[in-house]
Design an enzyme around this catalytic site. Structure first.
Site, PDB file in Angstrom:
ATOM      1  N   ARG A  52     -32.605 -73.630 -49.008  1.00 43.10           N
ATOM      2  CA  ARG A  52     -32.499 -74.743 -48.059  1.00 43.10           C
ATOM      3  C   ARG A  52     -33.865 -75.340 -47.736  1.00 43.10           C
ATOM      4  O   ARG A  52     -33.980 -76.542 -47.504  1.00 43.10           O
ATOM      5  CB  ARG A  52     -31.799 -74.283 -46.782  1.00 43.10           C
ATOM      6  CG  ARG A  52     -30.310 -74.013 -46.987  1.00 43.10           C
ATOM      7  CD  ARG A  52     -29.617 -73.621 -45.710  1.00 43.10           C
ATOM      8  NE  ARG A  52     -28.181 -73.486 -45.929  1.00 43.10           N
ATOM      9  CZ  ARG A  52     -27.313 -73.100 -44.999  1.00 43.10           C
ATOM     10  NH1 ARG A  52     -27.740 -72.822 -43.782  1.00 43.10           N
ATOM     11  NH2 ARG A  52     -26.031 -72.999 -45.272  1.00 43.10           N
ATOM     12  N   LYS A 234      -7.121 -69.193 -47.238  1.00 44.77           N
ATOM     13  CA  LYS A 234      -6.150 -69.712 -46.279  1.00 44.77           C
ATOM     14  C   LYS A 234      -5.901 -71.201 -46.420  1.00 44.77           C
ATOM     15  O   LYS A 234      -6.827 -71.989 -46.581  1.00 44.77           O
ATOM     16  CB  LYS A 234      -6.604 -69.405 -44.851  1.00 44.77           C
ATOM     17  CG  LYS A 234      -6.565 -67.922 -44.505  1.00 44.77           C
ATOM     18  CD  LYS A 234      -6.833 -67.699 -43.036  1.00 44.77           C
ATOM     19  CE  LYS A 234      -6.691 -66.225 -42.666  1.00 44.77           C
ATOM     20  NZ  LYS A 234      -6.916 -66.011 -41.208  1.00 44.77           N
ATOM     21  N   GLY A 397     -19.776 -72.068 -49.685  1.00 44.10           N
ATOM     22  CA  GLY A 397     -20.537 -70.840 -49.894  1.00 44.10           C
ATOM     23  C   GLY A 397     -19.980 -69.913 -50.948  1.00 44.10           C
ATOM     24  O   GLY A 397     -20.713 -69.425 -51.807  1.00 44.10           O
ATOM     25  N   GLY A 420     -19.046 -76.934 -44.120  1.00 47.32           N
ATOM     26  CA  GLY A 420     -18.118 -77.793 -43.399  1.00 47.32           C
ATOM     27  C   GLY A 420     -18.343 -79.262 -43.666  1.00 47.32           C
ATOM     28  O   GLY A 420     -17.390 -80.050 -43.727  1.00 47.32           O
TER      29      GLY A 420
END
Length: 441
Positions: A52, A234, A397, A420
């Site tokens: 990052r 999920k 990720g 996200g």
């Protein structure tokens, strides 16, 4: 995507617009994402992955090469006291001191200094007298870099409080957002600061501009197709992106644990596989919507199963592969932990002809053999079509971790840095950190 009809103002537009003060070079506030993983040996912290920090280098270098000063701000982790609604400054107990130490950005400043080959200053606060004093040490001729302390030591950052945003904005003459991973958050440093500054001196950094370019489907030519692959465990966590993608892609491939909810919705037995029963009706609606709108949803046609969740490598003879059709399905007592070889071939064939391929989420428990074979097969297929000219984008990720595990990070066109933010952009949502920046006229 249609949310970006023209390109946004970028760091180079900002550098063309900003003017030096009579007595000093211009200061540019850059929101970066230095929320890097750390390991600790006693009090000594070590950054275990500096990707990052490296990702922000092009923007930082552009600013200092233009003889401006770079003031970097970032968050680091989630300080507990902030999450309970307290500012870290309100107490000075031992737990707070330990937390501040472990979530300090000082190690990031030291690593950035090594990467740039020059001194990077560190401000012990992100607002107030300490921040002003640190900024005051920047060279009058420009070319300096300073990193201020963790923004999230203040609850006002996440609450986007105006006074906090004003304090940050007062430190600089211009603003650049190069933190794609937090661009979906309407926080003070992401949305509050640019709202207080002239649009001419606000822009996106090189990293955020690249993310938007690769995750933007609005510039596809007629006849070019987009295929998205969504995996993970999920349905509930991926539901917005699944629904959003159906409006933007030509075909959608579903795998991983979430696929079993859709398979059950088709009336196929799934044994003890992971299923969100509360989402079965929603899955049926999605399948019906896709059918009505001429969209293709590809589901696994076989599954590699075990009798219990694996805690370590499993012998293949202890697994069983079931066909996922109306005459078969997974037997009771067995759970699906990966897609089977028929599914790998189906996915391979479904990717043919796609101009852009987006991959988010693994096909199974890829960390453990032999349940890694489905994700390996998928990655191999993506690599093959990338070599043939498709543009492939990987985000999330677990997806990135899978590429790294298989030593395949160079097999795709682009690896997204967002979690996200990537999902929300794929879902067709607007990102506050992007909408805060004006379009380039």
């Amino acid at each position: 995507m249609s949310t970006h009809p023209s390109r946004k103002r970028n760091v180079f537009d900002v550098l063309d617009s900003v003017s030096d003060h009579p007595t000093r070079a211009a200061n540019v506030l850059i929101r970066v994402d230095f929320n890097v993983p750390m390991s600790f040996d006693g009090d000594k912290g070590t950054i275990t992955d500096d990707s990052r920090i490296r990702a922000a280098l092009p923007t930082i270098k552009a600013v200092i090469e233009a003889k401006c000063n770079a003031i970097l701000v970032s968050h680091m982790g989630r300080p507990k006291l902030v999450q309970t609604g307290k500012d870290d400054e309100e107490t000075d107990d031992e737990e707070t001191a330990k937390q501040k130490h472990q979530l300090s950005l000082r190690p990031a400043a030291e690593r950035l200094s090594e990467l740039l080959g020059k001194t990077v200053g560190f401000g012990e606060d992100c607002i107030g007298d300490k921040a002003k004093a640190a900024v005051g040490e920047l060279p009058k001729k420009g070319g300096g870099v300073i990193l201020l302390e963790n923004l999230r030591f203040y609850k006002a950052e996440e609450k986007n409080e105006e006074d906090f945003a004003k304090s940050l904005a007062s430190l600089a003459d211009a603003y650049v957002n190069d933190a794609f991973g937090t661009s979906h958050r309407a926080h003070a440093s992401v949305a509050g600061v640019p709202a207080l500054m002239s649009e001419e001196v606000c822009g996106l950094g090189c990293l955020v501009s690249s993310e938007l370019a690769y995750l933007d489907f609005s510039n596809m030519k007629e006849g070019e197709t987009v295929t998205a692959i969504i995996g993970g465990s999920k349905v509930s966590t991926k539901l917005p992106v699944i629904k959003g993608l159906l409006n933007q892609v030509d075909s959608l491939i579903l795998g991983g644990g979430l696929a079993f909810t859709f398979i059950k919705a088709k009336g196929i037995p799934v044994g003890n596989s992971l299923v969100e029963d509360s989402m079965v009706d929603t899955a049926k609606e999605i399948l019906e919507y896709a059918n009505e709108h001429g969209k293709t949803i590809v589901l696994p046609v076989d599954a590699v199963c075990g009798t219990s969740f694996p805690s370590g490598p499993v012998d293949k003879k202890d697994t069983k592969t079931f066909d996922l059709d109306s005459s078969g399905g997974v037997e009771d007592g067995w759970s699906g932990f990966d897609i089977g070889p028929k599914s790998v071939k189906l996915i391979h064939d479904s990717l043919e002809g796609a101009k852009k391929i987006v991959f988010n989420g693994p096909m199974g428990v890829f960390e453990i053999s032999p349940y890694d074979e489905g994700t390996i097969g998928l990655v191999d297929a993506i690599e093959e079509y990338t070599k043939k000219g498709a543009i492939s984008v990987v985000g999330g990720g677990d997806s990135v971790a899978a590429l790294e595990q298989f030593d395949k990070t160079s097999a795709v066109s682009y690896v997204s840095t967002g979690g996200g933010a990537t999902l929300e952009l794929l879902a067709g949502d607007e990102l506050p950190g992007v909408t805060a920046i004006a379009d380039f006229d």
